[in-house]
Design an enzyme around this catalytic site. Sequence first.
Site, PDB file in Angstrom:
ATOM      1  N   CYS A 253      55.278   9.850  97.998  1.00 47.49           N
ATOM      2  CA  CYS A 253      56.721   9.639  97.965  1.00 47.49           C
ATOM      3  C   CYS A 253      57.244   9.445  99.385  1.00 47.49           C
ATOM      4  CB  CYS A 253      57.429  10.787  97.258  1.00 47.49           C
ATOM      5  SG  CYS A 253      56.982  12.444  97.831  1.00 47.49           S
ATOM      6  N   SER A 286      53.606  14.021  99.798  1.00 47.37           N
ATOM      7  CA  SER A 286      54.794  13.591 100.539  1.00 47.37           C
ATOM      8  C   SER A 286      54.389  12.764 101.740  1.00 47.37           C
ATOM      9  CB  SER A 286      55.573  14.814 101.021  1.00 47.37           C
ATOM     10  OG  SER A 286      54.887  15.446 102.100  1.00 47.37           O
ATOM     11  N   ASP A 287      55.279  11.867 102.180  1.00 41.60           N
ATOM     12  CA  ASP A 287      55.092  11.273 103.492  1.00 41.60           C
ATOM     13  C   ASP A 287      55.231  12.396 104.518  1.00 41.60           C
ATOM     14  OD1 ASP A 287      54.683   9.481 105.528  1.00 41.60           O
ATOM     15  OD2 ASP A 287      56.178   8.051 104.833  1.00 41.60           O
ATOM     16  N   CYS A 288      54.662  12.189 105.685  1.00 37.28           N
ATOM     17  CA  CYS A 288      54.461  13.308 106.606  1.00 37.28           C
ATOM     18  C   CYS A 288      55.775  13.894 107.112  1.00 37.28           C
ATOM     19  CB  CYS A 288      53.551  12.882 107.732  1.00 37.28           C
ATOM     20  SG  CYS A 288      51.891  12.492 107.112  1.00 37.28           S
ATOM     21  N   SER A 290      58.192  14.856 105.252  1.00 41.87           N
ATOM     22  CA  SER A 290      59.381  14.460 104.506  1.00 41.87           C
ATOM     23  C   SER A 290      60.005  15.616 103.730  1.00 41.87           C
ATOM     24  CB  SER A 290      59.081  13.284 103.565  1.00 41.87           C
ATOM     25  OG  SER A 290      58.115  13.632 102.606  1.00 41.87           O
TER      26      SER A 290
END
Length: 768
Positions: A253, A286-288, A290
């Site tokens: 995401c 998750s994107d880093c 986020s």
Amino acid sequence: MLSRNSFHYLLLLVFICSAEVRAAPLACDPKNGLTRTLRFCRVNLPIRARVQDLIGRLNLQEKVKLLVNNAAPVPRLGIGGYEWWSEALHGVSNVGPGTKFRGAFPAATSFPQVITTAASFNASLWEAIGQVVSDEARAMYNGGTAGLTYWSPNVNIFRDPRWGRGQETPGEDPTLASHYASSYVRGLQGNYNKNRLKVAACCKHYTAYDLDNWNGVDRFHFNARVSKQDLEDTYNVPFKACVQEGRVASVMCSYNQVNGKPTCADPDLLRNTIRGQWRLNGYIVSDCDSVGVMYDDQHYTKTPEESAADSIKAGLDLDCGPFLAVHTEAAVARGLLTEADVNNALTNTLTVQMRLGMFDGEPSAQPFAHLGPRDVCSPAHQDLALQAARQGIVLLQNRARSLPLSTARHRTIAVIGPNADATVTMIGNYAGVACGYTSPVQGIARYAKTIHQAGCIGVACTSNQQFGAAIGAAAHADATVLVMGLDQSIEAEARDRTSVLLPGHQQELISKVALASRGPTILVLMCGGPVDVTFAKNDPKISAIIWVGYPGQAGGTAIADVIFGTTNPGGKLPNTWYPQSYVSKIAMTDLAMRASPSNGYPGRTYRFYRGPVVFPFGFGLSYTRFTQSLAQAPTKVMVPLGNQYINSNMTSFNKNAIKVLHAQCDNAPSLGLHIDVMNKGKVDGSHTVLVFSTPPEGTKSPEKQLIGFKRIHVLAGSKQRVKMNIHVCKHLSRADEFGVRMIPVGEHTLHIGDDLKHKLSLHIDLGK
């Protein structure tokens, strides 16, 4: 630059001189008496049973430390720590901390950037690249220098030409992006066993993520306002294909919000859609940072514990970043989250690790254990990188058939421009350490004597002080090749463009060199995003224009092969190239796809924009001439309705369209389309058959939508037949304003390229 043989000699020497490194088992080491009898280590048991046994042995403190990318070890159960974050966008990369180039693995094959590979329109090539990348990833894992979970590919739609990360994507079209996504994922993950994975791929960044940093708006604070219709028929399409057709092991995401909710905390997007409707068999990451961004930057929740709870309950399983490890235990203590919610997340991540064999003991006894240093940067892998670069190059203009150049007539070539001697620039972003490079000037030097002049200091080209030497070189050469464009200083992650014009004085350099050139002038554009080169297109002194994207480690060889005719170009643009006037009146922050004449909004991509372009989507020339003809095509099709609707009141149906859910899609006929392609020229070449569809009038659908493509190689003077199947529910359906997929009833038009149109009449079968 090292030759290929020299590189492999050096690699062998490094391997011999260094102590051999082997991956330690993540868990279930047969030498460890502690774990020998544990149920989760029994490989003959179903994975689900093993996962549940393991989770039952963990306490809450141990569990929360497994919710992050740098998962902590559990020594009492013989489980080592694991770094989930590795990247393999177009080759094994060291961007993520899970991969290191060292010892026997100093480099890996660096394929062209995705936008270039997508221009090949060749699904078998995409899968082959994935297979090679996963071979090299497994080899490095066996050697203890890489993981098995790769957060690639990027399948976001390249909506706006200014997006700095558009280079990472397969382009602007949902069908093209979907085929690329599923093909590359299959190559990475392998098809040898549905319960086992070669490596675990990840499709990112879900969803409507295509803005990084533009005019003061950044991805951490951006709220993407998207209609249900655009989500269904544009932004979500490649992700759905990843899950349903590619069977990807993970979805990531994104940072941004969508309609007011962070994507990583939206249960409709995660739990209900990815896992519910699409049936993801894997984990959501998750994107880093986020999850932290949700609290720290977007202020979506009042406390960090609420952000942790909201994301996990929405369906997030793994956090790239420390946030969940820090705040999840407190969220459980406050009653915002239950331990069962944490268990559900761990079930998804641990299942993927077990499908990878990471709880099966010693890696050397597992499948792919034979892969090692000799399988990284092998001659065959490097040759595939060269083939990919050749297939992705697009010939945009060839005035008076000035190309290919002749080694007999063009013995001295002036090679000019800031990218003329490019090496690292050629591999774009999210790349690793390449096996070696062949720059454009080096590639051309294999055919002719070269005179190299940069003309500019870097692609920013802020000064014209070096123009004189470049102009002089062109005046004394038999032909001139200008290698211009962009690099990561202009377009990159966190760096969007504000213009699609060439930077600085590049246009001036091109025009002055072309005017002075004694022979034909070839403009080579090395860039991920489109550029407005209308001036060059209209300049009679510029003989030909070639786009190469970022062509990878072998880019210079591929460019030279096309220029001198060893390779007949067959690439097609995966994006519309707009004039500067287009981007000057449209904000990157407006995600609407459809044009709105009432307020002057022009729409986006070839599907909705009808204004002037520099070069259209799907455009690309060849050194030969192809013709297409229809050999067989259906003219009428009946769509069968589901039994539960046949006996209902049919007056409730929309006579102009039916819901896909109301049709018997499994029983709907597959329509065969047969197209004959004739090569009427004197040289062999590759041709891509593009099939578009236009629905009946009156629908709020794309006027023209790609529904299928196939690349074929046709010998000079010969003919080849292409067969495509059209599935009514998949290819002819459209999303309505509520995001519901409908099948328009009436006369559809099939477009085969620009030269063939075919009418197809679609009706409802009432079962009477």
